[in-house]
Design a protein around this motif. Structure first.
Motif, PDB file in Angstrom:
ATOM      1  N   THR A 149      -9.905  -6.134   8.404  1.00  0.00           N
ATOM      2  CA  THR A 149     -10.511  -4.795   8.353  1.00  0.00           C
ATOM      3  C   THR A 149      -9.580  -3.783   7.691  1.00  0.00           C
ATOM      4  O   THR A 149     -10.022  -2.722   7.260  1.00  0.00           O
ATOM      5  N   GLY A 150      -8.292  -4.090   7.643  1.00  0.00           N
ATOM      6  CA  GLY A 150      -7.346  -3.144   7.045  1.00  0.00           C
ATOM      7  C   GLY A 150      -6.863  -3.598   5.685  1.00  0.00           C
ATOM      8  O   GLY A 150      -6.122  -2.883   5.005  1.00  0.00           O
ATOM      9  N   GLY A 151      -7.276  -4.795   5.254  1.00  0.00           N
ATOM     10  CA  GLY A 151      -6.737  -5.390   4.026  1.00  0.00           C
ATOM     11  C   GLY A 151      -6.983  -4.579   2.778  1.00  0.00           C
ATOM     12  O   GLY A 151      -6.187  -4.604   1.835  1.00  0.00           O
ATOM     13  N   GLY A 152      -8.082  -3.818   2.766  1.00  0.00           N
ATOM     14  CA  GLY A 152      -8.432  -3.066   1.571  1.00  0.00           C
ATOM     15  C   GLY A 152      -8.014  -1.602   1.611  1.00  0.00           C
ATOM     16  O   GLY A 152      -8.326  -0.844   0.697  1.00  0.00           O
ATOM     17  N   MET A 153      -7.321  -1.201   2.683  1.00  0.00           N
ATOM     18  CA  MET A 153      -6.976   0.216   2.805  1.00  0.00           C
ATOM     19  C   MET A 153      -6.084   0.660   1.647  1.00  0.00           C
ATOM     20  O   MET A 153      -5.097   0.006   1.337  1.00  0.00           O
ATOM     21  N   GLY A 172     -11.853  -2.049   4.731  1.00  0.00           N
ATOM     22  CA  GLY A 172     -10.936  -0.909   4.669  1.00  0.00           C
ATOM     23  C   GLY A 172     -10.901  -0.214   3.323  1.00  0.00           C
ATOM     24  O   GLY A 172     -10.271   0.822   3.179  1.00  0.00           O
ATOM     25  N   ALA A 173     -11.582  -0.775   2.303  1.00  0.00           N
ATOM     26  CA  ALA A 173     -11.534  -0.183   0.966  1.00  0.00           C
ATOM     27  C   ALA A 173     -12.613   0.882   0.835  1.00  0.00           C
ATOM     28  O   ALA A 173     -13.764   0.651   1.177  1.00  0.00           O
TER      29      ALA A 173
END
Lengths: 462, 197
Positions: free
Chosen positions: A189-193, A223-224
């Motif tokens: 869920t945070g990989g694309g932040m 996350g993106a």
């Protein structure tokens, strides 16, 4: 590609400051705009470009018959406020019942307002959907909504870029929803932040516009803020003839410009993830965030098997909330409700796929099945093809367009402990109603699950 | 927004990862057309559990939320920021924030403080252990300090964002200084771009 679109929209640049980016299209809905319009009034400001702004009612609208009143007085008020604000500031607004009304991320593309190379914003995180056309599109907060209304621009920091390359071809029965769930499971869920994702590769190029929108839609769940796919002949064919798409010579000129948006050979990304499409199977989420997914043939994971302590703790909490036991087969999980709809999966192709599964079959005893088209145009198209008859003959409810049970702001909700198979985008705690338990799936799995009463693929049905 | 320079206060430990904005402010609350009064809805579903940390009297009046990683994921609803501020929080500390939530914080003056995971975990444990622990966050210096447990860490905001916090600048006012650039840009946009009229 993201950098090309960015550079084409820089209005002002200064050292140590964010770039000021011009916004080509601003989509507005009733939930995240009232406070922004209030802000304009307080400051005595106007809307700079009402002609680049469009509003629709979607989050709150009931999906029951249009001749029934809106029972929730607070929802009713919010919808009335949107209408009044749009009238005051000169913005075109599609209200409940208007033929152009629908989920904001469904109507933009179908009206031809979403085009390659544009910057598009909306006070809604699933604005990433429009990236399927090679637009740079992202969700914003209400302060930013007010900012765009007043200035048609936004101060923004240039994001990093991530390529997600999907080689090979998807197997029959595997949809772009399964692919994006697998991608989110892979990067988290945070990989694309901090990134704009660019989806590319053979499997992506083979997808229809509807399927591409499903993928870009869920970029935010990784996350993106934005996801993009390079425009190609499939994009041009979709746009040609749409109401707001350029016509004749202008279309040819636009096509030339659009074709140049494609990422240059040899361009570098800040990060690259490579997946093999042939290994991807239908996916089901088992937890309370969209990265907690597994193939439908798998078992519910054991939290103890997660190496990372935060993931372990999150998995244990998710299983407790979801009322699941580690090790049980996902196909043995029974559901009470099936929801087919949302900005992720409510387009005509999704409904055709679901109808192909429902055709000649009956919904399992006691199951509630809601089918909510993304817009009035989608609804009319489905009815012209007779899909509504297939749904109702199977025992499903055919509703009016709106966001509906994706986020339960209207009366379509789960009750405490009720379990759903849902084609929407978020399985957060309480997302579909307080205490409700959401499993994210594709329209094919949703329909098969509605027939079987437990998680199933169309291939599992007799 | 109001200027924010130094925040000194006690912390509340929220020991969960991936806290999404649907949890921070459930969708029922989004029907309101006002900007105030959202504090009552903050984490409202979790607050039904008597053991939830916000129901712990020892943390009443604390102004700094110390959270697990990936705070503020999901929906773009700025109501999440309004709810946190209306409840009384002035800053949130986490090892990672979701992009839209972070941006919304900077527009409203809720200070998002990104620290190393190790520091975040240390603060989480310390605040859980001692509700009286005092934490000081200095915007200009980009520092987070809890002298009682020997924590002295730094956080980074973009220089422009720091200036905005320190001065309480209004973004729209700043942008409108570039009116001439906006008008010039509008004059050269390609003719094939759509209008909604």
């Amino acid at each position: 590609m993201a950098e090309k679109v960015w550079d084409q929209h820089v209005v002002h640049k200064a050292d140590g400051e964010p770039d000021l980016l011009y916004i080509d299209l601003h989509l507005v809905h009733e939930v995240t705009s009232p406070q922004a319009f209030d802000g304009l009034r307080l400051a005595g400001r106007t809307v700079r470009r009402p002609d680049l702004t469009i509003a629709t009612a979607d989050h709150n609208v009931p999906t029951t018959a249009l001749d029934l009143p809106i029972e929730d007085p607070i929802s009713k008020k919010q919808l009335e406020v949107l209408t009044a604000n749009c009238a005051e500031f000169g913005i075109t607004c599609y209200n409940r019942g208007d033929f152009n009304q629908g989920i904001v991320h469904v109507i933009g593309p179908e009206l031809g307002l979403t085009q390659p190379g544009m910057t598009i914003v909306c006070g809604d995180s699933h604005t990433s959907t429009h990236g399927a056309f090679g637009a740079l599109a992202f969700g914003i907060g209400t302060s930013e909504v007010e900012h765009v209304l007043a200035t048609q621009s936004l101060p923004l920091t240039r994001p990093k870029t991530m390529a997600i390359t999907v080689n090979g071809t998807l197997n029959p029965g595997v949809t772009s929803k399964d692919l994006v769930l697998a991608i989110i499971g892979e990067i988290g869920t945070g990989g694309g932040m901090g990134y704009v994702l660019e989806y590319r590769g053979e499997a992506i190029e083979a997808l229809s516009m509807e399927a591409r929108m499903t993928i870009c839609n869920m970029s935010i769940e990784a996350g993106a803020r934005a996801g993009m796919i390079a425009p190609d002949q499939i994009t041009f064919d979709y746009l040609e003839g749409k109401e707001h798409a350029p016509k004749g010579e202008a279309f040819e000129a636009a096509k030339k410009a659009w074709a140049e948006l494609r990422t240059d050979e040899g361009a570098t990304f800040d990060r690259e993830v490579i997946l093999d499409a042939t290994t991807i199977t239908p996916h089901v989420s088992w937890g309370t965030n969209p990265a907690q997914v597994a193939p439908i043939t798998a078992n519910v994971p054991n939290p103890e098997d997660f190496a990372d302590p935060a993931e372990r703790e999150a998995a244990a909490r998710a299983l407790a909330y979801m009322g699941l036991t580690a090790g049980m087969a996902i196909k043995d999980i029974t559901v009470q409700t099936v929801f087919i709809g949302s900005c992720t999966n409510s387009r005509i192709e999704d409904l055709r796929l679901a109808a192909s599964v429902f055709d000649g079959r009956k919904v399992a005893e006691g199951l509630r099945v809601l089918i909510v088209p993304g817009s009035h145009r989608v609804k009319a198209q489905a009815q012209a093809e007779g899909l509504d008859k297939i749904f109702t003959a199977a025992g499903a409810e055919w509703r009016e367009p709106g966001c509906s049970m994706c986020l339960a702001m209207n009366p379509d909700k789960l009750t405490v402990g009720e379990r759903s198979a849902s084609t929407s985008n978020r399985n957060f705690e309480g997302r579909q109603g307080r205490g409700g338990r959401t499993h994210l799936v594709s329209p094919a799995v949703a329909a098969a699950t509605a027939i079987a009463g437990h998680f199933a693929t169309p291939g599992d049905l007799a | 927004m109001k200027p924010v320079t130094v925040i000194t206060g006690r912390g509340v430990p929220l020991q969960r990862s991936d806290v999404d904005t649907d949890q921070i402010i459930p969708s029922d609350w989004l029907k309101r057309v006002e900007r105030t009064g959202f504090g009552a809805g903050l984490f409202s579903e979790w607050r039904d559990d008597r053991n939830f940390v916000l129901n712990d009297e020892r943390y009443q009046g604390a102004s700094i939320l110390v959270a697990g990683p990936n705070f503020g994921t999901g929906s773009s609803r700025e109501h999440a920021v309004w709810a946190l501020m209306d409840y009384g929080f002035e800053a949130v500390i986490s090892s990672r924030f979701a992009d839209i939530f972070f941006s919304n914080c900077t527009k409203q003056g809720l200070l998002p403080v990104t620290v190393d995971e190790e520091v975040a975990n240390q603060l989480l444990a310390a605040v859980a252990e001692n509700p009286e622990l005092e934490i000081t966050i200095d915007v200009a210096r980009g520092s987070v300090e809890a002298p009682a447990i020997g924590v002295s860490a730094t956080f980074v905001l973009q220089p422009f964002t720091t200036e905005r916090f320190l001065n309480g600048w209004d973004d729209i006012g700043l942008t409108l200084r570039n009116e001439a650039d906006l008008t010039a840009f509008e004059a050269k946009r390609p003719g094939y771009l759509p209008t909604t009229a």
